[in-house]
Structures are given as C-alpha cells and as structure tokens.
Design a protein around this motif. Structure first.
Motif, PDB file in Angstrom:
ATOM      1  N   ASP A  99       0.410  35.576 -36.690  1.00  0.00           N
ATOM      2  CA  ASP A  99      -1.370  35.606 -37.356  1.00  0.00           C
ATOM      3  C   ASP A  99      -1.951  33.870 -38.124  1.00  0.00           C
ATOM      4  O   ASP A  99      -2.982  33.506 -38.119  1.00  0.00           O
ATOM      5  CB  ASP A  99      -1.385  35.849 -38.556  1.00  0.00           C
ATOM      6  CG  ASP A  99      -0.889  37.407 -37.480  1.00  0.00           C
ATOM      7  OD1 ASP A  99      -1.246  37.935 -35.794  1.00  0.00           O
ATOM      8  OD2 ASP A  99      -0.878  38.649 -38.130  1.00  0.00           O
ATOM      9  N   GLU A 100      -0.900  33.299 -38.931  1.00  0.00           N
ATOM     10  CA  GLU A 100      -1.361  32.293 -39.793  1.00  0.00           C
ATOM     11  C   GLU A 100      -1.457  30.974 -39.098  1.00  0.00           C
ATOM     12  O   GLU A 100      -2.555  30.618 -38.947  1.00  0.00           O
ATOM     13  CB  GLU A 100      -0.078  31.740 -41.025  1.00  0.00           C
ATOM     14  CG  GLU A 100       0.675  32.547 -42.074  1.00  0.00           C
ATOM     15  CD  GLU A 100       1.077  32.325 -42.889  1.00  0.00           C
ATOM     16  OE1 GLU A 100       1.616  31.009 -42.646  1.00  0.00           O
ATOM     17  OE2 GLU A 100       1.179  33.148 -44.047  1.00  0.00           O
TER      18      GLU A 100
ATOM     19  N   ARG B  25     -13.537  26.113 -34.299  1.00  0.00           N
ATOM     20  CA  ARG B  25     -15.124  26.486 -35.070  1.00  0.00           C
ATOM     21  C   ARG B  25     -15.500  25.226 -35.829  1.00  0.00           C
ATOM     22  O   ARG B  25     -16.685  24.683 -35.388  1.00  0.00           O
ATOM     23  CB  ARG B  25     -14.516  27.070 -36.340  1.00  0.00           C
ATOM     24  CG  ARG B  25     -14.718  28.681 -35.987  1.00  0.00           C
ATOM     25  CD  ARG B  25     -14.501  29.199 -37.990  1.00  0.00           C
ATOM     26  NE  ARG B  25     -13.464  29.304 -38.968  1.00  0.00           N
ATOM     27  CZ  ARG B  25     -13.101  30.326 -38.593  1.00  0.00           C
ATOM     28  NH1 ARG B  25     -12.470  30.759 -37.423  1.00  0.00           N
ATOM     29  NH2 ARG B  25     -11.805  30.090 -39.552  1.00  0.00           N
TER      30      ARG B  25
ATOM     31  N   ASP C  85      -4.830  31.614 -37.347  1.00  0.00           N
ATOM     32  CA  ASP C  85      -5.667  31.364 -38.166  1.00  0.00           C
ATOM     33  C   ASP C  85      -5.789  29.878 -37.922  1.00  0.00           C
ATOM     34  O   ASP C  85      -7.290  29.554 -38.451  1.00  0.00           O
ATOM     35  CB  ASP C  85      -5.514  31.536 -39.678  1.00  0.00           C
ATOM     36  CG  ASP C  85      -5.765  33.680 -39.556  1.00  0.00           C
ATOM     37  OD1 ASP C  85      -6.099  33.767 -38.713  1.00  0.00           O
ATOM     38  OD2 ASP C  85      -4.892  33.983 -40.645  1.00  0.00           O
ATOM     39  N   ALA C  86      -5.014  29.079 -38.252  1.00  0.00           N
ATOM     40  CA  ALA C  86      -5.543  27.444 -38.103  1.00  0.00           C
ATOM     41  C   ALA C  86      -6.213  27.245 -36.839  1.00  0.00           C
ATOM     42  O   ALA C  86      -6.720  26.005 -37.291  1.00  0.00           O
ATOM     43  CB  ALA C  86      -4.232  26.712 -38.343  1.00  0.00           C
TER      44      ALA C  86
ATOM     45  N   ALA D 133      -7.923  28.664 -35.241  1.00  0.00           N
ATOM     46  CA  ALA D 133      -9.260  29.599 -35.076  1.00  0.00           C
ATOM     47  C   ALA D 133     -10.014  28.408 -35.605  1.00  0.00           C
ATOM     48  O   ALA D 133     -11.422  28.236 -35.698  1.00  0.00           O
ATOM     49  CB  ALA D 133      -9.239  30.593 -35.703  1.00  0.00           C
ATOM     50  N   ALA D 134     -10.583  28.244 -36.864  1.00  0.00           N
ATOM     51  CA  ALA D 134     -10.132  27.430 -37.949  1.00  0.00           C
ATOM     52  C   ALA D 134     -10.958  26.048 -37.347  1.00  0.00           C
ATOM     53  O   ALA D 134     -11.619  25.344 -36.876  1.00  0.00           O
ATOM     54  CB  ALA D 134      -9.673  26.798 -39.488  1.00  0.00           C
TER      55      ALA D 134
ATOM     56  N   ALA E 291      -3.694  28.921 -29.199  1.00  0.00           N
ATOM     57  CA  ALA E 291      -4.418  30.485 -29.908  1.00  0.00           C
ATOM     58  C   ALA E 291      -3.609  31.522 -28.973  1.00  0.00           C
ATOM     59  O   ALA E 291      -3.097  32.608 -28.588  1.00  0.00           O
ATOM     60  CB  ALA E 291      -5.383  30.776 -30.188  1.00  0.00           C
TER      61      ALA E 291
ATOM     62  N   ARG F 182       0.085  34.161 -29.105  1.00  0.00           N
ATOM     63  CA  ARG F 182      -0.914  35.182 -28.405  1.00  0.00           C
ATOM     64  C   ARG F 182       0.095  36.596 -27.718  1.00  0.00           C
ATOM     65  O   ARG F 182       0.590  37.324 -28.430  1.00  0.00           O
ATOM     66  CB  ARG F 182      -2.386  36.012 -28.992  1.00  0.00           C
ATOM     67  CG  ARG F 182      -2.609  37.717 -29.053  1.00  0.00           C
ATOM     68  CD  ARG F 182      -3.393  37.551 -29.197  1.00  0.00           C
ATOM     69  NE  ARG F 182      -4.987  36.537 -30.090  1.00  0.00           N
ATOM     70  CZ  ARG F 182      -5.508  35.992 -29.925  1.00  0.00           C
ATOM     71  NH1 ARG F 182      -6.190  35.139 -28.312  1.00  0.00           N
ATOM     72  NH2 ARG F 182      -5.702  35.069 -31.065  1.00  0.00           N
TER      73      ARG F 182
END
Length: 314
Positions: free
Chosen positions: A301-302, A312, A305-306, A308-309, A227, A231
């Motif tokens: 961005d998508e 987690r 987000d994936a 980041a999921a 990620a 970025r």
C-alpha cells in the motif's frame, strides 16, 4: 542509508569484539600465554572461514535451480522487452531465465552487472496483463542492477551472514561438553547480532526497493503501470498456497514483492481438527513483530501511494 551503514559497522565491530572477548576469557582462564594474540588470530580465522563458507552457499542462488534460460527464439517478446529496458537503464542485457513456480517471483541475481540473471516465474508472467506491466516489473529488477543493490546488500549483510553461520554451526553440536564455555556465549552473541543486524539491513532493503520503484517509473514513464503490476502480484501472493510460498521463501528478499505470507499458517488441533491452538493469539503477534522488524519490502500500500504521487506529478 548512512545511518544503516554506520549501524551495521557498529554491529560488525560488536561481533568481532564479542567473539574475541569469549576466546580471550577462555584462554586467560586456562592460563595460555599471549592470550590476547591467540584470541585475535582465532577470532579472525573463525570469522573468515565462516564468511567464506556462507558466501559460497549464497552463490547457489545464481544457479537458478528452478529456472531454465530463454533467448530471443524461445521467448522473443520477453527478450526484446528486457533488451530495451536494459538499454534505457544503461546496464548489460541479463541472462533471462523462467521459473516454473506458481509463486509470483521476479528477481535479478548476480553480484556484477555483467553476470546478472533475470528470473521471472510463470506465476508472475501469467499474473501480469499487458506489455506495460511486464516492462515495469523488468525495469524495477534492472534498476537494482544499475544501483548495484546486490553488491551493496551483500556487503552490509556481512555481520548477519557471519552471525547466522556461527549460530548454525554451534546449533549442530549435540553434546558440546566442556566446549560449552565457548559455544554458549557465542550462541547468545550470534543471536543478538542476527536480530539487530537483520533489523537494520531490512530497513536498508526497504529503501533500495523504493529507489528501484522510482527508477522503474522514470524509465518506463508510467508509475501507474508499475502500481498496477504490484497490485496484481500482491493479489497473486494472497491466492498462493502457503506451501508454495514456503518453497519460494529463499528468494523472498530478492523478489520484487515479498513472498512471505501475511499470517502464519494455522494448524488446528483436536480429534476433528477444529480446535484453535491456545497459543495462536501469541503466535500471530510474534509473526507481526517479526514482519515489522525483518520485512525486506515496504508494505505494498505504501509503494502504491508513492507511485500514485509520482503519477500526479507527471
């Protein structure tokens, strides 16, 4: 993926049927005997020839015109990282090449895992910070190799390649004369197949990019590193001159992140160069529509987000 492959199969059949119908109609009008048989042979010969010429052209990507090979001695850190990631993914160690371009390119080219070239630009290498980000980018590209994405995308892009080759050759004819009864309908057919085919293959490509992201995150054990790399590369693209992005546009669909500018280049008018073109608003809308239909990468961005999921979940 199943829906995309089925859709492209339908498009391919539509292209074949359309080309055959054009030749059959013309031959029947001219009173040829066995018009259907002659149309079938002509259709097959035309598309096979175009396919051969187009795929020979695609091989030029593998010649790495703007890159030079490196090895363990000239780039030890890059070589060792690539070797380690390749072993983790179970793929052969690729030939590593470094491009001199400032645009943030990172791509793996080659139809077979044994003949893959991993190309990284200086723009990418300089933009990344730390070993983890470099490893994540390499893992993403070699995940494409493990998933045989080059072979898959080459196969499913057949109707687009054929339609594009057919259209480009028709456009080279300056004065078609009586041949317009063939070239005009074939031109409309190729344009329609290109639009539909590119839209479907772009969606399939986005699926393959997400799969490569997941595989890279799993093999490196750090979704956050990938990620962070995405970025940084996305910011690098925003800072790259449009001219440099145009130079790299030929490999945009192969790179880890789209190298297409988010907005079209604005050319100001007037004596002082300060007048906005009247068509600019329409040009921007058409550019956004084109990106929506044909963009080969998910929005950054998508992807973030994936990842980041996934972080987690870990």
């Amino acid at each position: 993926m199943v829906a995309a492959v089925l859709g492209l199969a339908v498009v391919t059949l539509g292209l074949l049927a359309g080309v055959w119908a054009v030749f059959y109609g013309v031959l029947s009008f001219l009173g040829f005997a066995l018009a259907s048989h002659v149309a079938s042979v002509t259709t097959a010969g035309t598309l096979v020839t175009i396919g051969y010429l187009e795929y020979r052209h695609l091989e030029t990507i593998e010649r790495l015109a703007d890159a030079h090979p490196v090895d363990r001695e000239t780039a030890p850190e890059l070589y060792e990282t690539t070797t380690r990631v390749a072993a983790q993914l179970g793929v052969p160690v690729p030939t590593i090449a470094v491009s001199e371009r400032d645009a943030p390119e990172a791509l793996a080219v080659g139809f077979r895992p044994e003949s893959v070239h991993l190309v990284l630009s200086l723009g990418t290498i300089n933009a990344l910070e730390g070993q983890a980000e470099l490893e994540a980018v390499i893992a993403h590209e070699l995940a494409h190799v493990r998933n045989r994405d080059a072979m898959i995308m080459t196969a499913v892009s057949l109707p687009v390649v054929l339609a594009d080759g057919l259209g480009s050759r028709i456009n080279r004819i300056e004065n078609p004369g009586w041949a317009a009864i063939v070239t005009v309908p074939l031109g409309f057919l190729s344009a329609g197949v290109q639009i539909v085919g590119r839209t479907i293959t772009a969606r399939l490509s986005r699926v393959r990019e997400r799969a490569a992201d997941r595989a890279a995150a799993e093999v490196t054990g750090s979704p956050a590193a990938l990620a962070s790399a995405l970025r940084r590369l996305d910011r690098e693209i925003a800072d790259t001159p449009t001219r440099d992005l145009r130079d790299a546009s030929g490999v945009s669909s192969l790179s880890i992140i789209s190298l297409e500018p988010s907005e079209p280049e604005k050319i100001m008018l007037g004596p002082e160069g300060d007048t906005e073109p009247s068509y600019w608003a329409l040009r921007k809308r058409l550019h956004r529509l084109e990106r929506y239909l044909f963009e080969t990468h998910p929005p950054t961005d998508e992807r973030l987000d994936a990842l980041a999921a996934l972080e987690r979940e870990r």
